[in-house]
Design a protein around this motif. Structure first.
Motif, PDB file in Angstrom:
ATOM      1  N   GLU A 100       0.787  -1.132  -0.013  1.00  0.00           N
ATOM      2  CA  GLU A 100      -0.009  -0.096  -0.073  1.00  0.00           C
ATOM      3  C   GLU A 100       0.759   1.083  -0.162  1.00  0.00           C
ATOM      4  O   GLU A 100       1.821   1.226   0.778  1.00  0.00           O
ATOM      5  N   LEU A 101       0.448   2.282  -0.886  1.00  0.00           N
ATOM      6  CA  LEU A 101       1.140   3.485  -1.072  1.00  0.00           C
ATOM      7  C   LEU A 101       0.145   4.630  -0.189  1.00  0.00           C
ATOM      8  O   LEU A 101      -0.967   4.711  -0.546  1.00  0.00           O
ATOM      9  N   VAL A 102       0.894   4.988   0.796  1.00  0.00           N
ATOM     10  CA  VAL A 102       0.014   6.027   1.630  1.00  0.00           C
ATOM     11  C   VAL A 102       0.736   7.542   1.499  1.00  0.00           C
ATOM     12  O   VAL A 102       1.996   7.455   1.944  1.00  0.00           O
ATOM     13  N   ASP A 103       0.117   8.464   1.459  1.00  0.00           N
ATOM     14  CA  ASP A 103       0.697   9.859   1.296  1.00  0.00           C
ATOM     15  C   ASP A 103      -0.075  10.766   2.154  1.00  0.00           C
ATOM     16  O   ASP A 103      -1.310  10.604   2.474  1.00  0.00           O
ATOM     17  N   THR A 104       0.560  11.845   2.782  1.00  0.00           N
ATOM     18  CA  THR A 104      -0.413  12.921   3.510  1.00  0.00           C
ATOM     19  C   THR A 104       0.254  14.259   3.439  1.00  0.00           C
ATOM     20  O   THR A 104       1.673  14.154   2.758  1.00  0.00           O
ATOM     21  N   ILE A 116       5.320  10.513   1.805  1.00  0.00           N
ATOM     22  CA  ILE A 116       4.767   9.294   0.987  1.00  0.00           C
ATOM     23  C   ILE A 116       5.209   8.184   1.514  1.00  0.00           C
ATOM     24  O   ILE A 116       6.653   8.253   1.540  1.00  0.00           O
ATOM     25  N   ARG A 117       4.578   6.877   1.867  1.00  0.00           N
ATOM     26  CA  ARG A 117       5.391   5.855   2.391  1.00  0.00           C
ATOM     27  C   ARG A 117       4.901   4.570   1.577  1.00  0.00           C
ATOM     28  O   ARG A 117       3.720   4.583   1.540  1.00  0.00           O
ATOM     29  N   PHE A 118       5.792   3.470   1.550  1.00  0.00           N
ATOM     30  CA  PHE A 118       5.359   2.184   0.896  1.00  0.00           C
ATOM     31  C   PHE A 118       5.270   1.355   2.133  1.00  0.00           C
ATOM     32  O   PHE A 118       6.004   1.111   3.167  1.00  0.00           O
ATOM     33  N   PHE A 167       8.899   6.839   0.468  1.00  0.00           N
ATOM     34  CA  PHE A 167       9.153   6.991  -1.069  1.00  0.00           C
ATOM     35  C   PHE A 167       9.618   8.771  -1.009  1.00  0.00           C
ATOM     36  O   PHE A 167      10.462   9.060  -1.960  1.00  0.00           O
ATOM     37  N   PHE A 168       8.872   9.402  -0.313  1.00  0.00           N
ATOM     38  CA  PHE A 168       9.386  10.879  -0.496  1.00  0.00           C
ATOM     39  C   PHE A 168       8.790  11.577   0.693  1.00  0.00           C
ATOM     40  O   PHE A 168       7.812  11.383   1.537  1.00  0.00           O
TER      41      PHE A 168
END
Length: 236
Positions: A100-104, A116-118, A167-168
């Protein structure tokens, strides 16, 4: 003087009947023991014939009513076996891997902070035998019925945090921010992993394995079903 000739009539003599072998033996024995023992001998003979007759009757009855041996082919599941199966604990019947790719995003005065994290995880679907009730297994002769606990997620902490990576990332983020992102990833994975099709697949695997296990224990007829979840009981 004339002599008269007289003819002697020779009467036809009948052949004398020969005594049978039994009569000869009896006559010989009677002569041997004398007249005094005649009645005693007859009494003994009658008793002997009576014993032989009773023995022949009993032998005939036994042959007519021949004994049959019935073998009890019922195989019982012993309390020790039931306890051993429950002590196994968790039984996994399906694993589902997901990412799952989650960003905030957090608005800033000059620029926005973004993270952004995997997330990677493996959900294990199965049963926990500690959830089984006391009467989860029962049998009747050669038929056994198994009531398994509902299929569920065996481990709530299924995300592999060692593989989780950013990821970022820009700006400063607290542990609470990262925990919130973790929970979002977890909920999304559970929606996909605990789908109806996956739950049914895990049930089929559990039914097949328990069926084969009970058949290997000697039961010819095996029924496997699952107990209702609290949500299902509320709907009724």
């Amino acid at each position: 003087m004339t002599k008269k000739k007289t003819r002697k009539k020779i009467a036809a003599s009948k052949p004398k009947e020969q005594p049978s072998g039994i009569e000869v033996i009896l006559d010989f024995l009677l002569k041997l023991i004398g007249k005094g023992g005649k009645w005693a001998f007859i009494t003994i003979l009658v008793l002997a014939l009576l014993v032989l007759g009773v023995g022949a009757y009993l032998l005939n009855r036994v042959s007519e009513n021949s004994a049959t041996t019935e073998v009890d082919q019922r195989i019982d599941v012993t309390p020790t076996q039931i306890t051993a199966m429950k002590q196994i604990g968790q039984w996994e019947f399906l694993s589902v891997s997901d990412e799952e790719l989650v960003d905030t995003l957090r608005p800033g005065f000059f620029s926005d902070d973004e993270l952004i994290r995997f997330y990677y995880g493996t959900m294990r679907l199965g049963i926990d035998m500690s959830d089984a009730n006391e009467s989860w297994i029962s049998h009747d002769n050669d038929t056994i019925e198994v009531t398994l606990p509902p299929i569920r997620l065996l481990d709530d902490r299924f995300i592999d945090e060692a593989r989780t990576k950013s990821f970022f990332e820009s700006g400063s983020w607290s542990d609470a921010d990262r925990e919130a992102m973790y929970q979002r990833a977890r909920q999304r994975m559970m929606v996909r992993g605990l789908s109806k099709s996956n739950m049914e697949s895990a049930e089929q695997n559990a039914s097949r394995q328990f069926y084969q296990m009970m058949r290997s224990m000697g039961f010819e007829h095996v029924k496997v079903r699952f107990a209702q979840t609290p949500q299902e009981r509320k709907k009724q």
